[in-house]
Design a protein around this motif. Structure first.
Motif, PDB file in Angstrom:
ATOM      1  N   GLU A  33       0.840  -1.197   0.000  1.00 53.56           N
ATOM      2  CA  GLU A  33       0.000   0.000   0.000  1.00 53.56           C
ATOM      3  C   GLU A  33       0.875   1.248   0.000  1.00 53.56           C
ATOM      4  OE1 GLU A  33      -4.020   1.621   2.234  1.00 53.56           O
ATOM      5  OE2 GLU A  33      -2.593   0.369   3.332  1.00 53.56           O
ATOM      6  N   ARG A  34       0.509   2.197  -0.819  1.00 56.88           N
ATOM      7  CA  ARG A  34       1.292   3.415  -0.955  1.00 56.88           C
ATOM      8  C   ARG A  34       0.803   4.461   0.031  1.00 56.88           C
ATOM      9  NH1 ARG A  34       0.965   6.897  -6.402  1.00 56.88           N
ATOM     10  NH2 ARG A  34      -1.114   6.061  -6.135  1.00 56.88           N
ATOM     11  N   ASP A  44       8.355  -0.735  -9.975  1.00 57.47           N
ATOM     12  CA  ASP A  44       7.505  -1.410  -9.000  1.00 57.47           C
ATOM     13  C   ASP A  44       6.047  -1.521  -9.439  1.00 57.47           C
ATOM     14  OD1 ASP A  44       9.640  -1.706  -7.280  1.00 57.47           O
ATOM     15  OD2 ASP A  44       9.290   0.223  -6.285  1.00 57.47           O
ATOM     16  N   ILE A  45       5.695  -0.923 -10.564  1.00 54.96           N
ATOM     17  CA  ILE A  45       4.307  -0.961 -11.024  1.00 54.96           C
ATOM     18  C   ILE A  45       3.948  -2.365 -11.502  1.00 54.96           C
ATOM     19  CG2 ILE A  45       2.685  -0.059 -12.734  1.00 54.96           C
ATOM     20  CD1 ILE A  45       4.160   2.563 -12.659  1.00 54.96           C
ATOM     21  N   ILE A  46       2.846  -2.897 -10.995  1.00 53.77           N
ATOM     22  CA  ILE A  46       2.417  -4.256 -11.340  1.00 53.77           C
ATOM     23  C   ILE A  46       1.886  -4.276 -12.765  1.00 53.77           C
ATOM     24  CG2 ILE A  46       0.804  -6.107 -10.762  1.00 53.77           C
ATOM     25  CD1 ILE A  46       0.897  -5.157  -7.877  1.00 53.77           C
ATOM     26  N   SER A  47       2.353  -5.238 -13.554  1.00 54.78           N
ATOM     27  CA  SER A  47       1.974  -5.336 -14.962  1.00 54.78           C
ATOM     28  C   SER A  47       1.277  -6.638 -15.316  1.00 54.78           C
ATOM     29  CB  SER A  47       3.226  -5.172 -15.842  1.00 54.78           C
ATOM     30  OG  SER A  47       4.206  -6.151 -15.515  1.00 54.78           O
ATOM     31  N   ALA A  48       1.170  -7.585 -14.372  1.00 53.64           N
ATOM     32  CA  ALA A  48       0.495  -8.861 -14.637  1.00 53.64           C
ATOM     33  C   ALA A  48       0.050  -9.461 -13.318  1.00 53.64           C
ATOM     34  CB  ALA A  48       1.421  -9.832 -15.372  1.00 53.64           C
ATOM     35  N   ASP A 487     -10.104  10.657 -13.116  1.00 52.40           N
ATOM     36  CA  ASP A 487      -8.661  10.865 -13.171  1.00 52.40           C
ATOM     37  C   ASP A 487      -8.062   9.843 -14.127  1.00 52.40           C
ATOM     38  OD1 ASP A 487      -6.025  11.429 -12.785  1.00 52.40           O
ATOM     39  OD2 ASP A 487      -5.933  10.770 -10.694  1.00 52.40           O
ATOM     40  N   LEU A 488      -7.584  10.299 -15.268  1.00 55.06           N
ATOM     41  CA  LEU A 488      -7.039   9.397 -16.278  1.00 55.06           C
ATOM     42  C   LEU A 488      -5.655   8.880 -15.910  1.00 55.06           C
ATOM     43  CD1 LEU A 488      -8.104  11.265 -19.547  1.00 55.06           C
ATOM     44  CD2 LEU A 488      -9.246   9.358 -18.418  1.00 55.06           C
ATOM     45  N   SER A 489      -4.993   9.531 -14.956  1.00 53.80           N
ATOM     46  CA  SER A 489      -3.646   9.106 -14.585  1.00 53.80           C
ATOM     47  C   SER A 489      -3.666   7.891 -13.668  1.00 53.80           C
ATOM     48  CB  SER A 489      -2.893  10.250 -13.908  1.00 53.80           C
ATOM     49  OG  SER A 489      -3.532  10.613 -12.691  1.00 53.80           O
ATOM     50  N   THR A 490      -4.771   7.651 -12.992  1.00 52.06           N
ATOM     51  CA  THR A 490      -4.909   6.465 -12.150  1.00 52.06           C
ATOM     52  C   THR A 490      -5.845   5.494 -12.850  1.00 52.06           C
ATOM     53  OG1 THR A 490      -6.706   7.538 -10.934  1.00 52.06           O
ATOM     54  CG2 THR A 490      -4.497   7.727 -10.019  1.00 52.06           C
ATOM     55  N   LYS A 491      -5.309   4.380 -13.260  1.00 56.26           N
ATOM     56  CA  LYS A 491      -6.079   3.406 -14.044  1.00 56.26           C
ATOM     57  C   LYS A 491      -5.884   2.012 -13.474  1.00 56.26           C
ATOM     58  CE  LYS A 491      -3.613   5.047 -17.313  1.00 56.26           C
ATOM     59  NZ  LYS A 491      -3.001   5.422 -18.616  1.00 56.26           N
ATOM     60  N   ALA A 507      -4.720  -4.736  -9.323  1.00 55.73           N
ATOM     61  CA  ALA A 507      -3.453  -4.022  -9.176  1.00 55.73           C
ATOM     62  C   ALA A 507      -3.663  -2.547  -9.473  1.00 55.73           C
ATOM     63  CB  ALA A 507      -2.406  -4.606 -10.116  1.00 55.73           C
ATOM     64  N   VAL A 508      -3.195  -1.713  -8.560  1.00 52.53           N
ATOM     65  CA  VAL A 508      -3.193  -0.263  -8.736  1.00 52.53           C
ATOM     66  C   VAL A 508      -1.765   0.212  -8.520  1.00 52.53           C
ATOM     67  CG1 VAL A 508      -4.063   1.940  -7.897  1.00 52.53           C
ATOM     68  CG2 VAL A 508      -5.572  -0.035  -7.962  1.00 52.53           C
ATOM     69  N   ALA A 509      -1.100   0.597  -9.595  1.00 55.10           N
ATOM     70  CA  ALA A 509       0.310   1.000  -9.536  1.00 55.10           C
ATOM     71  C   ALA A 509       1.117  -0.138  -8.906  1.00 55.10           C
ATOM     72  CB  ALA A 509       0.470   2.319  -8.794  1.00 55.10           C
ATOM     73  N   ASN A 510       1.727   0.096  -7.737  1.00 56.11           N
ATOM     74  CA  ASN A 510       2.539  -0.942  -7.096  1.00 56.11           C
ATOM     75  C   ASN A 510       1.789  -1.665  -5.987  1.00 56.11           C
ATOM     76  OD1 ASN A 510       2.457   1.336  -5.436  1.00 56.11           O
ATOM     77  ND2 ASN A 510       4.358   0.748  -4.399  1.00 56.11           N
ATOM     78  N   SER A 511       0.494  -1.408  -5.835  1.00 60.20           N
ATOM     79  CA  SER A 511      -0.295  -1.999  -4.748  1.00 60.20           C
ATOM     80  C   SER A 511      -1.199  -3.101  -5.279  1.00 60.20           C
ATOM     81  CB  SER A 511      -1.149  -0.928  -4.061  1.00 60.20           C
ATOM     82  OG  SER A 511      -0.337   0.124  -3.564  1.00 60.20           O
TER      83      SER A 511
END
Length: 517
Positions: A33-34, A44-48, A487-491, A507-511
């Motif tokens: 959690e950030r 650190d961004i989750i991609s899968a 907010d288009l920056s948070t997807k 997954a949201v960014a690294n969380s």
């Protein structure tokens, strides 16, 4: 009097009505959690994200090439029989996971022939069949697929060294008070004086040297998770790999890039078979590319792939070695006069998933989520509007490249609900059972229901529609799904549904957030 059919019985009707009730989602867990104002590192961004078939393990991959494994800790078999007998009624449990291990799957590379940098980002993860309590999984970046084995091994240590501790100093060197000559240590821990002493006539005492002892290796109770790369499948794709999928036979898998789909055997890493090739003789004639490919969950000869034109093709590997001709084509014809500059862009399918029963297939394009019946290729059974409020903003979305975002989709294990992500860290859950009006909007946070809005009445299924489809979940075009600014920056691009329970990991960014209902 005619006997009642199973569907007309009160028990079946009650069960069906219970399935149609919207689920109340609750927060379960969060990993990584950030904190407020904390910057997220790109690597650190989750991609899968992917559950295994049992639902007891969850894997995530990130842009730094790492694969992180989580294991379930609330397994019902951990409870004793006496504890279960004491319970007057079953206690509702939700899946609880803990961190298991992580390993570096891919490293950044450079293709010198094409002067191209190859990112370490993990594009897809797929679980393979387990064996001997070891976990097996496939992970891929843009060019290379790797087959990993993860297993628990007990930690081994040397308990008795073969040096005489009475003659050993703290730094490991050997000294003697009776001589000033140096002693060279041998690999077995002994010492030899003839390397540095002029007198080579060394006599050993009767019975041998008491200071020489063999080391004893002791296996402790501590467990260490070891990940080992079993095979590397490389140099088979000229374009970026967008998907991999395991076959139900447990022996083969496919990998797809923009123009080709290759068939691999898990045991053979230096050879693959090209089964789909859409590359034209002249690249100027290229009109569509492959966006995703998936094997049928039970039929080892059947697979489907989607295209950038919004269509899906069902293939039968028994027809020919090179599947130039599809067995079925699934596409929805656009209404006359509705075509615009953005029509083809938003029609591109970003993800497809087979239902567990193999009868239905779910597809996600930029604006909608569509459920298809394999026996009906005239059009989708149901169409869900994910974020219709963005349609007037397509020009802005095109300018900032948000229109090219690739959202994933998933189905529940029982096949009665589907889910997909959106912007502002939102994800949507729809009911696809006959008569269901469920269309929930949830936020990936500790309070998923805080931005929930009441859904207006949905149209029911009708046979007068040309495609016999139901469009549900449409919102007001002036605001977003919750009456708030978006907010288009948070997807929320990546999410997965537990195979046997109503639990979603997203997954949201690294969380990594997990919810249950």
């Amino acid at each position: 009097m005619d006997p009642m059919s199973p569907d007309d019985r009160p028990e079946a009707a009650a069960a069906q009505q219970q399935q149609q009730q919207p689920l109340e989602w609750r927060f379960a867990q969060v990993f990584g959690e950030r904190a407020t104002g904390e910057d997220v590192q790109e690597v650190d961004i989750i991609s899968a994200i992917e559950y295994d078939k049992s639902g007891d393990h969850l894997a995530t991959g990130d842009r730094g090439g790492r694969v992180v494994l989580f294991e379930r800790t609330d397994a019902r078999d951990n409870a004793s029989r006496r504890e279960l007998e004491r319970q007057d009624y079953p206690v509702a449990r939700h899946p609880e996971f803990r961190y298991k291990t992580e390993f570096q799957s891919h490293e950044p590379e450079f293709d010198y022939l094409k002067s191209l940098e190859i990112e370490e980002k993990i594009n897809k993860i797929k679980w393979c069949q387990t064996a001997n309590k070891a976990l097996f999984l496939l992970s891929t970046n843009d060019k290379t697929i790797k087959y990993w084995k993860v297993q628990e091994k007990k930690v081994k240590r040397v308990s008795v060294m073969n040096l005489d501790t009475s003659q050993s100093s703290d730094n490991g060197s050997t000294s003697s008070s009776g001589t000033s000559s140096c002693r060279a240590l041998l690999p077995n821990g002994g010492c030899s004086e003839k390397l540095c002493s002029p007198n080579n006539n060394i006599s050993f005492p009767p019975g041998g040297c008491t200071s020489l002892r063999l080391p004893v290796v002791v296996t402790g109770q501590d467990l260490n998770h070891v990940a080992r790369c079993r095979r590397v499948y490389a140099h088979a794709h000229d374009y970026h790999i967008n998907s991999i999928s395991n076959n139900s036979d447990g022996e083969t898998f496919i990998s797809a890039d923009d123009l080709r789909i290759n068939l691999w055997n898990l045991e053979i890493s230096n050879q693959s078979f090209n089964i789909v090739d859409v590359k034209p003789a002249n690249m100027e004639d290229l009109t569509e590319v492959i966006t995703c490919a998936e094997f049928h969950p039970t039929h080892c000869n059947t697979l489907a792939y989607s295209s950038s034109k919004g269509s899906m093709r069902l293939l039968d590997l028994r027809q020919s070695a090179l599947c130039d001709n599809h067995a079925k084509l699934f596409e929805e014809h656009e209404a006359p006069g509705s075509r615009s500059f953005f029509t083809e862009i938003i029609a591109s399918v970003s993800d497809i998933k087979f239902a567990r029963d193999g009868r239905h297939i779910l597809s996600r394009d930029y604006m909608t989520l569509k459920l298809w019946d394999l026996n009906m290729d005239s059009g989708p059974v149901t169409t869900f509007q994910v974020h219709e409020y963005l349609r007037p903003k397509l020009c802005d979305l095109y300018e900032n490249d948000s229109i090219f975002d690739k959202f994933e989709c998933c189905l529940s294990g029982d096949g009665v609900r589907v889910a997909t992500g959106s912007y502002s860290n939102l994800f949507r859950v729809f009911g696809c059972a006959p008569g269901s009006t469920e269309a929930s909007t949830l936020e990936a946070s500790r309070n998923p229901m805080r931005r929930q809005v009441s859904n207006p009445a949905r149209p029911t299924r009708t046979l007068t529609s040309l495609t016999r489809a139901v469009r549900r979940g449409g919102e007001n075009t002036s605001i977003d799904a919750n009456g708030n600014s978006y907010d288009l920056s948070t997807k929320l691009l990546h999410l997965a549904w537990h195979p046997t329970e109503n639990s979603i990991a997203c997954a949201v960014a690294n969380s990594l957030y997990m919810y249950y209902a």
